[in-house]
Design an enzyme around this catalytic site. Structure first.
Site, PDB file in Angstrom:
ATOM      1  CG  HIS A 103      -1.722  -1.186   1.535  1.00 37.87           C
ATOM      2  ND1 HIS A 103      -2.620  -1.673   0.476  1.00 37.87           N
ATOM      3  CD2 HIS A 103      -1.879  -2.086   2.378  1.00 37.87           C
ATOM      4  CE1 HIS A 103      -3.219  -2.680   0.692  1.00 37.87           C
ATOM      5  NE2 HIS A 103      -2.815  -3.067   1.936  1.00 37.87           N
ATOM      6  CG  HIS A 178       0.727  -6.614   3.566  1.00 34.50           C
ATOM      7  ND1 HIS A 178       1.154  -5.379   2.926  1.00 34.50           N
ATOM      8  CD2 HIS A 178      -0.603  -6.690   3.444  1.00 34.50           C
ATOM      9  CE1 HIS A 178       0.020  -4.687   2.573  1.00 34.50           C
ATOM     10  NE2 HIS A 178      -0.973  -5.547   2.864  1.00 34.50           N
ATOM     11  NE  ARG A 198      -5.822  -7.799  -6.504  1.00 33.91           N
ATOM     12  CZ  ARG A 198      -6.561  -7.228  -7.527  1.00 33.91           C
ATOM     13  NH1 ARG A 198      -6.433  -6.677  -8.624  1.00 33.91           N
ATOM     14  NH2 ARG A 198      -7.834  -6.997  -6.847  1.00 33.91           N
TER      15      ARG A 198
END
Length: 325
Positions: A103, A178, A198
């Site tokens: 992110h 993650h 992604r």
């Protein structure tokens, strides 16, 4: 202005290729399909929860924010960027592996208009034997190494895999690569953002049968190769009647509390309080309650207004308490 009281919301459920039916164990009634996310407290264009109880029943969190503002949400309680409620609270059912993802921070120039970055934390509610997550990069992995691994199909060799069990906590600052993996159910407290890049998705089809979009360039851009300050801890030694701090950052503070007897607490004028009930059962009472006390059970999430004042937890239950720093 209505008398303040704890707000419970109707979850917004999200079907995901990696989802399942585990949220039913909390007494929730998700629709048919692979339900991966229950947005429990949300004020976002992609999902806004509506109040279930009391005088504000039927109103969206966006309406509560607009009508009651800082009196209910606290002097820090409305996001400066975008004006929305600053946090998003979810329950996640990982019946299969999530995509490997990362992110951005608030200042990433390619963020969609009005969107925030996404720092988050997980509290593991349930984990099957042998369950693990992906949590950061292996030592020595820089942009060039990660890019080459993506090109030649060896990205899994660059990632840290960590075993998990119920009660584990993971703080995931923006920039941390993650992925939750199969067999894990978590409570997630995060910035109010729905931006996910992604990196890798196991070459699997999405719900529509087509490969899901990857965001390789954005992912390479926002990854913190030297680490972003991710921390993890076991929490099974928490002392009843004392708050154990799990995560603290500019966006939220999250603490774990074990309720074993009456515990008198209070909100602050600076911030709302969010309670996530992790296990057990108990009660929530507050001053000036014009109804019966609330019976608490696992999976419930409550927004306590900043102006609620004194409240009391009782019973045998474990809760997470989140507020703004």
């Amino acid at each position: 202005m209505p008398t303040p009281y704890p707000l419970q919301f109707q979850p917004e459920f999200k079907e995901r290729v990696w989802g399942g039916r585990a949220l039913e164990q909390f007494g929730l009634t998700p629709p048919e399909g692979h339900i991966g996310e229950g947005w429990m407290i949300a004020d976002h264009p992609n999902g806004t929860t509506k109040v279930l109880n009391g005088a504000l029943a039927g109103k969206g969190l966006d309406e509560v924010r607009e009508q009651l503002g800082t009196a209910w949400l606290g002097t820090k309680g409305v996001s400066e960027k975008g004006g929305r409620f600053p946090l998003l609270i979810k329950l996640l059912d990982c019946n299969d592996d999530l995509s490997v993802q990362v992110h951005p921070t608030d200042d990433y120039e390619a963020l969609p208009p009005g969107e925030l970055g996404k720092t988050e934390m997980w509290y593991v509610l349930d984990a099957k034997p042998g369950a693990h997550i992906i949590y950061g990069l292996n030592e020595g992995v820089d942009r060039a190494v990660l890019k080459e691994a993506l090109e030649n199909g060896t990205v899994m060799d660059t990632l840290r895999q960590v075993p998990v069990e119920a009660g584990d906590t993971f703080f995931i600052p923006a920039g941390t690569v993650h992925a939750l993996c199969a067999g894990v159910v978590v409570a997630e407290i995060q910035q109010n953002s729905d931006t996910t890049y992604r990196i890798y998705d196991y070459n699997r089809p999405g719900l529509d049968g087509k490969p899901r979009e990857l965001h390789v360039e954005d992912s390479l851009n926002v990854t913190a190769y030297e680490g972003a300050g991710a921390t993890t801890m076991k929490t099974n030694d928490a002392t009843p009647g004392e708050w154990l701090k799990l995560a603290e950052c500019p966006y939220f503070v999250v603490e774990k509390g074990i309720v074993a007897e009456r515990w008198e607490l209070s909100t602050s004028a600076e911030s709302f309080t969010i309670l996530v009930v992790c296990e057990g059962s108990g009660t929530l009472e507050w001053d000036n309650a014009d109804s019966d006390k609330i019976e608490l059970k696992a999976g419930q999430c409550y927004l306590l207004p900043a102006n609620l004042g004194s409240y009391t937890l009782d019973g045998n239950t474990t809760v997470l308490r989140s507020y703004l720093p």
